[in-house]
Scaffold this motif. Structure first.
Motif, PDB file in Angstrom:
ATOM      1  N   ASN A 216       0.901  -1.141  -0.090  1.00  0.00           N
ATOM      2  CA  ASN A 216       0.023   0.089  -0.050  1.00  0.00           C
ATOM      3  C   ASN A 216       0.842   1.307  -0.040  1.00  0.00           C
ATOM      4  N   VAL A 217       2.116   1.318  -0.515  1.00  0.00           N
ATOM      5  CA  VAL A 217       3.003   2.399  -0.730  1.00  0.00           C
ATOM      6  C   VAL A 217       2.992   3.208  -1.850  1.00  0.00           C
ATOM      7  N   GLY A 218       2.054   2.439  -2.984  1.00  0.00           N
ATOM      8  CA  GLY A 218       2.138   3.204  -4.275  1.00  0.00           C
ATOM      9  C   GLY A 218       1.494   4.604  -4.295  1.00  0.00           C
ATOM     10  N   THR A 219       1.610   5.224  -5.539  1.00  0.00           N
ATOM     11  CA  THR A 219       1.106   6.526  -5.891  1.00  0.00           C
ATOM     12  C   THR A 219      -0.598   6.416  -5.632  1.00  0.00           C
ATOM     13  N   ARG A 220      -1.108   5.568  -5.852  1.00  0.00           N
ATOM     14  CA  ARG A 220      -2.542   5.331  -5.896  1.00  0.00           C
ATOM     15  C   ARG A 220      -2.985   5.750  -4.350  1.00  0.00           C
ATOM     16  N   ASP A 221      -2.155   5.321  -3.454  1.00  0.00           N
ATOM     17  CA  ASP A 221      -2.414   5.582  -2.063  1.00  0.00           C
ATOM     18  C   ASP A 221      -2.004   6.797  -1.376  1.00  0.00           C
ATOM     19  N   VAL A 222      -0.767   7.329  -2.062  1.00  0.00           N
ATOM     20  CA  VAL A 222      -0.347   8.537  -1.886  1.00  0.00           C
ATOM     21  C   VAL A 222      -1.427   9.673  -2.447  1.00  0.00           C
ATOM     22  N   ALA A 223      -1.804   9.714  -3.129  1.00  0.00           N
ATOM     23  CA  ALA A 223      -2.912  10.577  -3.802  1.00  0.00           C
ATOM     24  C   ALA A 223      -3.849  10.473  -2.767  1.00  0.00           C
ATOM     25  N   ARG A 237     -10.371  23.198  -2.029  1.00  0.00           N
ATOM     26  CA  ARG A 237      -9.663  22.727  -3.074  1.00  0.00           C
ATOM     27  C   ARG A 237      -8.187  22.632  -3.016  1.00  0.00           C
ATOM     28  N   LEU A 238      -7.586  21.494  -3.816  1.00  0.00           N
ATOM     29  CA  LEU A 238      -5.906  21.616  -3.682  1.00  0.00           C
ATOM     30  C   LEU A 238      -5.031  22.575  -4.445  1.00  0.00           C
ATOM     31  N   THR A 239      -4.146  23.206  -3.921  1.00  0.00           N
ATOM     32  CA  THR A 239      -3.232  24.022  -4.765  1.00  0.00           C
ATOM     33  C   THR A 239      -2.066  23.111  -4.477  1.00  0.00           C
ATOM     34  N   TYR A 240      -1.397  22.677  -5.697  1.00  0.00           N
ATOM     35  CA  TYR A 240      -0.201  21.704  -5.518  1.00  0.00           C
ATOM     36  C   TYR A 240       0.809  22.071  -6.550  1.00  0.00           C
ATOM     37  N   LEU A 241       2.052  21.895  -5.840  1.00  0.00           N
ATOM     38  CA  LEU A 241       3.314  21.742  -6.682  1.00  0.00           C
ATOM     39  C   LEU A 241       4.192  20.538  -6.637  1.00  0.00           C
ATOM     40  N   ILE A 249       2.348  11.896  -8.738  1.00  0.00           N
ATOM     41  CA  ILE A 249       1.314  12.097  -7.646  1.00  0.00           C
ATOM     42  C   ILE A 249       0.339  13.010  -8.026  1.00  0.00           C
ATOM     43  N   GLY A 250       0.683  14.301  -8.581  1.00  0.00           N
ATOM     44  CA  GLY A 250      -0.266  15.101  -9.117  1.00  0.00           C
ATOM     45  C   GLY A 250      -1.419  14.543 -10.109  1.00  0.00           C
ATOM     46  N   SER A 251      -0.851  13.888 -11.210  1.00  0.00           N
ATOM     47  CA  SER A 251      -1.899  13.350 -12.314  1.00  0.00           C
ATOM     48  C   SER A 251      -2.735  12.459 -11.546  1.00  0.00           C
ATOM     49  N   THR A 252      -2.465  11.449 -10.749  1.00  0.00           N
ATOM     50  CA  THR A 252      -3.077  10.594 -10.033  1.00  0.00           C
ATOM     51  C   THR A 252      -4.031  11.142  -9.115  1.00  0.00           C
ATOM     52  N   TYR A 253      -3.698  12.084  -8.365  1.00  0.00           N
ATOM     53  CA  TYR A 253      -4.814  12.741  -7.662  1.00  0.00           C
ATOM     54  C   TYR A 253      -5.947  13.457  -8.596  1.00  0.00           C
ATOM     55  N   ALA A 254      -5.367  13.924  -9.780  1.00  0.00           N
ATOM     56  CA  ALA A 254      -6.379  14.639 -10.642  1.00  0.00           C
ATOM     57  C   ALA A 254      -7.344  13.661 -10.960  1.00  0.00           C
ATOM     58  N   GLU A 255      -6.978  12.559 -11.353  1.00  0.00           N
ATOM     59  CA  GLU A 255      -7.762  11.415 -11.931  1.00  0.00           C
ATOM     60  C   GLU A 255      -8.913  10.940 -10.784  1.00  0.00           C
ATOM     61  N   GLN A 256      -8.442  10.781  -9.531  1.00  0.00           N
ATOM     62  CA  GLN A 256      -9.021  10.425  -8.557  1.00  0.00           C
ATOM     63  C   GLN A 256     -10.108  11.494  -7.814  1.00  0.00           C
ATOM     64  N   MET A 264      -2.715  23.479  -9.993  1.00  0.00           N
ATOM     65  CA  MET A 264      -1.560  22.188  -9.860  1.00  0.00           C
ATOM     66  C   MET A 264      -0.436  22.611 -10.709  1.00  0.00           C
ATOM     67  N   VAL A 265       0.777  22.791 -10.559  1.00  0.00           N
ATOM     68  CA  VAL A 265       2.029  23.046 -11.016  1.00  0.00           C
ATOM     69  C   VAL A 265       2.682  21.590 -11.108  1.00  0.00           C
ATOM     70  N   LEU A 266       2.907  21.326 -12.357  1.00  0.00           N
ATOM     71  CA  LEU A 266       3.726  19.889 -12.391  1.00  0.00           C
ATOM     72  C   LEU A 266       5.031  20.172 -13.190  1.00  0.00           C
ATOM     73  N   ASP A 267       6.328  20.085 -12.827  1.00  0.00           N
ATOM     74  CA  ASP A 267       7.623  20.507 -13.242  1.00  0.00           C
ATOM     75  C   ASP A 267       8.396  19.221 -13.216  1.00  0.00           C
ATOM     76  N   GLY A 268       8.757  18.887 -14.320  1.00  0.00           N
ATOM     77  CA  GLY A 268       9.864  17.929 -14.735  1.00  0.00           C
ATOM     78  C   GLY A 268       9.144  16.543 -14.471  1.00  0.00           C
ATOM     79  N   ALA A 269       8.213  16.498 -15.693  1.00  0.00           N
ATOM     80  CA  ALA A 269       6.996  15.527 -15.767  1.00  0.00           C
ATOM     81  C   ALA A 269       7.417  14.185 -16.021  1.00  0.00           C
ATOM     82  N   LEU A 270       7.022  13.072 -15.728  1.00  0.00           N
ATOM     83  CA  LEU A 270       6.953  11.925 -15.931  1.00  0.00           C
ATOM     84  C   LEU A 270       5.741  11.438 -16.748  1.00  0.00           C
ATOM     85  N   ASP A 271       6.214  11.046 -18.097  1.00  0.00           N
ATOM     86  CA  ASP A 271       4.658  10.731 -18.930  1.00  0.00           C
ATOM     87  C   ASP A 271       4.239   9.556 -18.344  1.00  0.00           C
TER      88      ASP A 271
END
Length: 531
Positions: A216-223, A237-241, A249-256, A264-271
């Motif tokens: 249970n340590v994956g990004t799904r649960d961190v979000a 509402r969340l303001t996130y960097l 984490i940001g894109s996973t949170y946005a989906e959930q 939401m500012v996303l810098d140095g993205a993982l595809d």
């Protein structure tokens, strides 16, 4: 115990250096949330069964108990910083069961009608400490408009840093031995030895951390934890960097929780749609590009340890480092500089251009038969303390990626991956052939909890994505793809460093500030110059 093609993601000290110019307890049984005075979720969206978690009130206090190093103790002593522990269910499918705690730090904005809320920060990794990053970053933001309008908040994701339970796999002497170990032998015997070591490490992770924690340590649960944090902070509402892995984490949170996103500012993205093999190879290509940029700069200076011909610098680097495979270099502290540590120290310096002079000095010393400076760079990457202990970041990195990404269990695919990585990053090629050895994820005791996919988030408040053209760890195109997938605006930063927001680029900072304050998107084709 190290794959010949290792992944390297965001290391927190790169951000610390850029911003301010400086370089396991397991919870047993079941626990009840004791929130003090419960408060309703401002968004009114607490999922059924999680009301107590969403309604908890954080008990803010001094940050000194959260410090892991002497350096942390010094900055955490700042009375403007406050820390707390937030309770979350270990398994969101069983919220009445075992719980964990998330370490949270904030630098509060001045009391003012202009205060907007909290700016939650994650520095990436995975495995990097968010409270450490927020403590350092808040010092540079305090006098800015962002610092005046937002509480700056960092959290250590579950399993990481001061959060509990903490992921623990290798103790200090075991990590030292792992770093000394030679895994360049591509013979059947060498492959078998490497895979035996990988299995032993996985067994230690499961025994010392617990399979229920690892599951249970994956990004799904961190979000999910981040949404509990949003509510506990009192934000509707969340303001996130998010930096680097923090963009996942940001894109996973946005989906959930799409309706709970303010900005939401996303810098140095993982595809998010990229398979891990392609991601690894692209990262290798990025580090080769950063090495080439460093080497070109070096060759313009007298006494460059790589010579004066840019076309020969990869070969010159290989000539300096490959002898360490069979003859590690003894150091004054009784350790030895291994080939793997020489590579890791080099990679560490390639994250941020400000470290290039250190790498020149380290390689100059290596040419003279001295390895302490290169070892220091490697120690910083691994977060090794002077007493020989380590932060949990490397253990957490392995555990999180093994439940976030698909596994490679076919030796033929592992061999192809290693070959592709060597071709993408020849300066890291040992010259001993490629190994089919599978990494620890092939033997992980719990299944993945997510898969690469393109996020579909209709109605999401458009994020701001920042991508640097020569970023060694998260290639530029990944940011382009993420901005397109999430319907966000894109800022192109010219440069060779990893991430850019609030790291001495007035152009990037101005765009990010306006976006965070009033949701103004980046101008079309926004491009910021090198700094």
């Amino acid at each position: 115990m190290r794959s010949t093609a290792s992944r390297h993601r965001r290391r927190p000290r790169a951000l610390v250096a850029a911003v301010v110019g400086i370089a396991a307890v397991l919870l047993g049984g079941c626990a009840q949330v004791v929130p003090g005075v419960a408060v309703p979720d401002p968004a009114g969206s607490a999922p059924p069964g999680l009301e107590a978690f969403y309604g908890q009130q954080l008990a803010w206090g001094p940050c000194a108990p959260f410090a892991a190093t002497e350096e942390d103790r010094q900055i955490y002593a700042d009375p403007s910083l406050q820390c707390a522990r937030m309770q979350v269910p270990l398994d969101y499918a069983a919220p009445q069961g075992r719980t964990g705690t998330i370490a949270v730090l904030r630098h509060a904005a001045p009391a003012s009608p202009e205060r907007i809320g909290s700016l939650v920060i994650n520095p990436g990794g995975p495995g990097a400490s968010g409270i450490q990053t927020a403590a350092y970053l808040s010092t540079s933001l305090a006098s800015t408009e962002v610092g005046r309008r937002f509480d700056v908040v960092g959290f250590d994701p579950r399993g990481v840093g001061a959060s509990e339970p903490t992921i623990r796999c290798l103790e200090g002497p075991e990590r030292d031995a792992d770093r000394r170990d030679d895994d360049t032998d591509s013979s059947p015997a060498g492959v078998a030895q490497t895979e035996t070591e990988e299995r032993e490490t996985v067994d230690r992770c499961a025994r010392r951390t617990g399979a229920d924690v690892l599951a249970n340590v994956g990004t799904r649960d961190v979000a999910r934890d981040m949404d509990v944090l949003r509510a506990a902070l009192g934000d509707a509402r969340l303001t996130y960097l998010g930096y680097s892995y923090g963009t996942r984490i940001g894109s996973t949170y946005a989906e959930q929780f799409p309706r709970n996103v303010r900005a939401m500012v996303l810098d140095g993205a993982l595809d998010p749609d990229q398979d891990p093999v392609t991601e690894l190879v692209e990262q290798g290509r990025g580090f080769q590009g950063a090495f080439d940029a460093f080497a070109r700069d070096c060759t313009t200076r007298p006494n460059c340890p790589l010579g004066q011909d840019p076309a020969q610098t990869t070969a010159a680097y290989q000539q300096l480092t490959r002898p360490l495979i069979t003859a590690p270099l003894p150091l004054p502290d009784g350790r030895v500089l291994s080939y793997a540590d020489a590579q890791q120290g080099t990679i560490n310096a390639l994250y941020v251009e400000a470290y290039w002079p250190r790498l020149v000095r380290a390689l100059t010393d290596l040419r003279a038969g001295q390895g302490s400076q290169l070892m220091t760079l490697a120690d910083e990457y691994y977060e090794r303390n002077p007493d020989g202990t380590y932060a949990s970041s490397q253990d957490a990195f392995e555990a999180i990626r093994c439940v976030d990404d698909p596994r490679i269990t076919d030796p033929a695919q592992s061999l192809a991956r290693a070959q592709a990585y060597n071709e993408a990053a020849p300066f890291l090629d040992s010259g001993r052939g490629v190994s089919s050895a599978r990494d620890s994820c092939a033997f992980w005791p719990v299944p993945p909890t997510s898969q690469p996919h393109l996020p579909q988030v209709p109605g999401l408040a458009p994020p701001l994505v920042v991508s640097t053209t020569g970023d060694p760890a998260t290639p530029y195109q990944a940011g382009v793809e993420l901005a397109r997938a999430l319907g966000g605006s894109l800022v192109t930063k010219i440069g060779d460093e990893h991430t850019a927001v609030f790291q001495n680029s007035p152009c990037v900072d101005a765009i990010a500030t306006r976006y965070l304050i009033d949701n103004t998107p980046a101008p079309p084709n926004a491009t910021c110059p090198a700094t």
